[in-house]
Design an enzyme around this catalytic site. Structure first.
Site, short mmCIF file in Angstrom:
data_model
loop_
_atom_site.label_atom_id
_atom_site.label_comp_id
_atom_site.label_asym_id
_atom_site.label_seq_id
_atom_site.Cartn_x
_atom_site.Cartn_y
_atom_site.Cartn_z
N GLN A 20 -6.17 -6.67 5.36
CA GLN A 20 -4.81 -6.55 5.89
C GLN A 20 -4.68 -6.97 7.35
O GLN A 20 -3.59 -7.28 7.82
CB GLN A 20 -4.31 -5.12 5.72
N HIS A 121 -12.00 -1.34 0.37
CA HIS A 121 -10.54 -1.25 0.49
C HIS A 121 -9.94 -2.50 -0.15
O HIS A 121 -9.20 -3.25 0.47
CB HIS A 121 -10.13 -1.13 1.95
N ASN A 165 -11.31 3.46 -1.30
CA ASN A 165 -9.94 3.74 -0.91
C ASN A 165 -9.05 3.64 -2.14
O ASN A 165 -8.89 2.56 -2.73
CB ASN A 165 -9.46 2.74 0.15
N GLU A 166 -8.46 4.75 -2.54
CA GLU A 166 -7.44 4.79 -3.58
C GLU A 166 -7.89 4.13 -4.90
O GLU A 166 -7.29 3.14 -5.36
CB GLU A 166 -6.14 4.15 -3.08
N TYR A 299 1.82 9.89 1.17
CA TYR A 299 3.03 9.17 1.60
C TYR A 299 4.31 9.86 1.17
O TYR A 299 5.30 9.88 1.90
CB TYR A 299 3.00 7.72 1.10
N GLU A 356 -4.73 8.52 5.54
CA GLU A 356 -3.54 7.69 5.73
C GLU A 356 -2.28 8.54 5.58
O GLU A 356 -2.18 9.33 4.65
CB GLU A 356 -3.44 6.55 4.71
N TRP A 403 -1.35 5.73 9.26
CA TRP A 403 -1.27 4.38 8.73
C TRP A 403 0.01 3.75 9.24
O TRP A 403 1.10 4.21 8.91
CB TRP A 403 -1.25 4.35 7.19
N GLU A 410 0.95 -6.25 4.03
CA GLU A 410 1.21 -5.14 3.14
C GLU A 410 1.14 -5.55 1.67
O GLU A 410 2.08 -5.42 0.90
CB GLU A 410 2.56 -4.51 3.47
N1 8P2 Z 1 1.88 0.71 0.52
N2 8P2 Z 1 1.42 0.99 1.42
C1 8P2 Z 1 0.88 1.40 2.63
C2 8P2 Z 1 -0.65 1.69 2.50
C3 8P2 Z 1 -1.44 0.40 2.26
O1 8P2 Z 1 -1.16 -0.56 3.28
C4 8P2 Z 1 -2.92 0.80 2.31
O2 8P2 Z 1 -3.77 -0.35 2.29
C5 8P2 Z 1 -3.27 1.66 1.10
O3 8P2 Z 1 -4.51 2.29 1.36
C6 8P2 Z 1 -2.18 2.71 0.79
O4 8P2 Z 1 -1.06 2.25 0.15
C7 8P2 Z 1 -0.90 2.67 1.38
#
Ligand code: 8P2
Length: 449
Positions: A20, A121, A165-166, A299, A356, A403, A410
């Site tokens: 990102q 990630h 991550n997620e 979030y 985050e 975050w 994004e």
């Molecule tokens: N969408 N959104 C913002 C944010 C994203 O930019 C992050 O990479 C992820 O870990 C998580 O989803 C959250």
């Protein structure tokens, strides 16, 4: 709420991720990732945006760390791009990739900022996707090998590690909904992948314990957790809550903390998708490799009711009246308190970090050259207050990473959504702290507000 002061040594930080912000996708031997392939596939990312340049952090990291220091950050969460280390995912190591992360860590430590490093990630080496990606069980071993290399190279200075991550987003948004790389729409595939992600997490934790670098170090996993509320107190809506909570939260929380999948969801998946594929010893491996902390990405909340279709998975999302961010996510700080208390109550998490929390807003009001993002400042303030209440009620919350440190790519929204507390002009790549960053600087200095 009057003036609040957080516990001593509370870690106030900010977070980013490699694909990102780094850019420099063809520089210094980096291999292709699935997000390079996906973002260059027409129609996948808004406006045809890619991470080719992003914030050019790869070439500007010293300037960025200096800005983090000026804001007084105590911690910085970033991710390592696996394709910079192993361009083919395994085998030949790329020394220049290691050199970059070594230099970044050294810059952070010189600035008095503690690094917390995410190993995955979302930027899987494309060469591994070409052999099945996370659906190929061998990739769990390649991940453990990559993790071990990073522990070996950075482990003397990096003392907080996050394996994944997620994983829910990796599995379902990338392989069931088709909205993220690699872009499949196959639920059975996604469920199989969840198991391999958890297996790879366990193998990376095991590798850390064996690395000899875990003296005083901590390792965990970051989950995107969404507290689920019923639209009414009807039994049907309660059942919808149970499914949604299991689908999004318990499916990962239970194996990580209890060593077993939640029975209700496992039964549903096995019946509908004949997945996951669990081999003898898998659950023991997951159960035996305990984490030192849980990373929570929070979030918003979910409000659900029974959908029109039949079946356990018949869930309809409801959008209550209220304030929403540019992502269409309800601003609901109470959900953070409820989530933290639930994790504390049901999972007895050792330590917790908010890895985050933040929001995308229009950022279209500028006063004296500074983005006047009062909405983001208030979002953060209300969520900090919720976190503080949870700490007061016994939750072992040790840190908070906003975050994001700066506006960035994004994912499928490209550069159209801005989450940063630092504004990035994508024409010039100039970084300018927003009002929220200047407020955050004071929060950090006072350890409260
Ligand atoms: N969408 N959104 C913002 C944010 C994203 O930019 C992050 O990479 C992820 O870990 C998580 O989803 C959250």
């Amino acid at each position: 709420m009057g003036k609040i002061t957080f516990p001593k040594d509370f870690i106030w930080g900010a977070a980013t991720a490699s694909y990102q912000i780094e850019g420099a996708v063809n520089q210094d031997g980096r291999g292709e990732s699935i997000w390079d392939r996906f973002s260059h596939t027409p129609g996948k990312v808004l406006n045809g945006d890619t991470g080719d340049v992003a914030c050019d952090h790869y070439n500007r990291y010293k300037e960025d760390v200096q800005l983090m220091k000026e804001l007084g950050l105590k911690g910085y969460r970033f991710s390592v791009a696996w394709p910079r280390i192993y361009p083919q995912g395994k085998g030949q190591v790329n020394q220049k990739g290691l050199d970059f992360y070594n230099s970044l860590v050294d810059e952070l430590l010189k600035a008095g900022i503690e690094p917390i490093v995410t190993l995955y990630h979302w930027d899987l080496p494309q060469a591994l996707q070409d052999i099945g990606g996370w659906d190929n069980r061998d990739v769990t071993d390649y991940f453990a090998d990559y993790a071990f290399k990073m522990y070996d190279v950075l482990g003397d200075r990096v003392k907080k590690w996050i394996t994944h991550n997620e994983p829910w987003v990796v599995a379902f948004v990338g392989n069931a909904f088709g909205e993220h790389a690699p872009g499949y729409k196959d639920f059975a595939l996604a469920v199989r992948i969840t198991h391999h992600l958890l297996l790879s997490h366990a193998k990376a934790v095991q590798a850390y314990r064996q690395s000899g670098n875990d003296d005083g170090g901590q390792i965990g996993i970051t989950l995107n957790l969404t507290p689920v509320y019923p639209d009414s107190d009807s039994p049907e809506d309660s059942e919808a809550v149970q499914f949604q909570d299991g689908f999004q939260n318990r499916w990962f929380l239970d194996p990580v903390f209890k060593g077993a999948y939640p029975e209700d969801i496992l039964e549903f998946y096995q019946e509908k998708y004949n997945a996951p594929v669990i081999r003898p010893g898998d659950m023991e491996l997951i159960a035996d490799n305990h984490i030192d902390f849980l990373g929570i990405n929070y979030y918003t909340r979910a409000v659900v009711k029974k959908g029109r279709e039949s079946g356990f998975d018949s869930v309809e999302h409801v959008h209550p009246e209220g304030k929403y961010t540019e992502m269409g996510w309800e601003v609901y700080p109470e959900g953070l308190y409820d989530l933290l208390m639930r994790i504390h109550r049901d999972y007895n998490a050792p330590n917790i970090y908010i890895t985050e929390n933040g929001a995308a807003f229009k950022d279209d009001k500028v006063v004296d050259g500074i983005v006047d993002d009062q909405d983001r400042l208030e979002y953060l303030k209300s969520h900090f207050e919720a976190a503080y209440r949870a700490i007061q009620d016994g939750v072992n919350l040790k840190g908070y990473y906003v975050w994001s440190f700066m506006d960035n790519f994004e994912w499928a929204y490209g550069y159209s959504k801005r989450f940063g507390i630092v504004y990035v002009d994508y024409e010039t790549l100039k970084r300018t702290p927003k009002k929220s960053a200047l407020w955050y600087r004071d929060v950090i200095a006072d350890n409260g507000f």
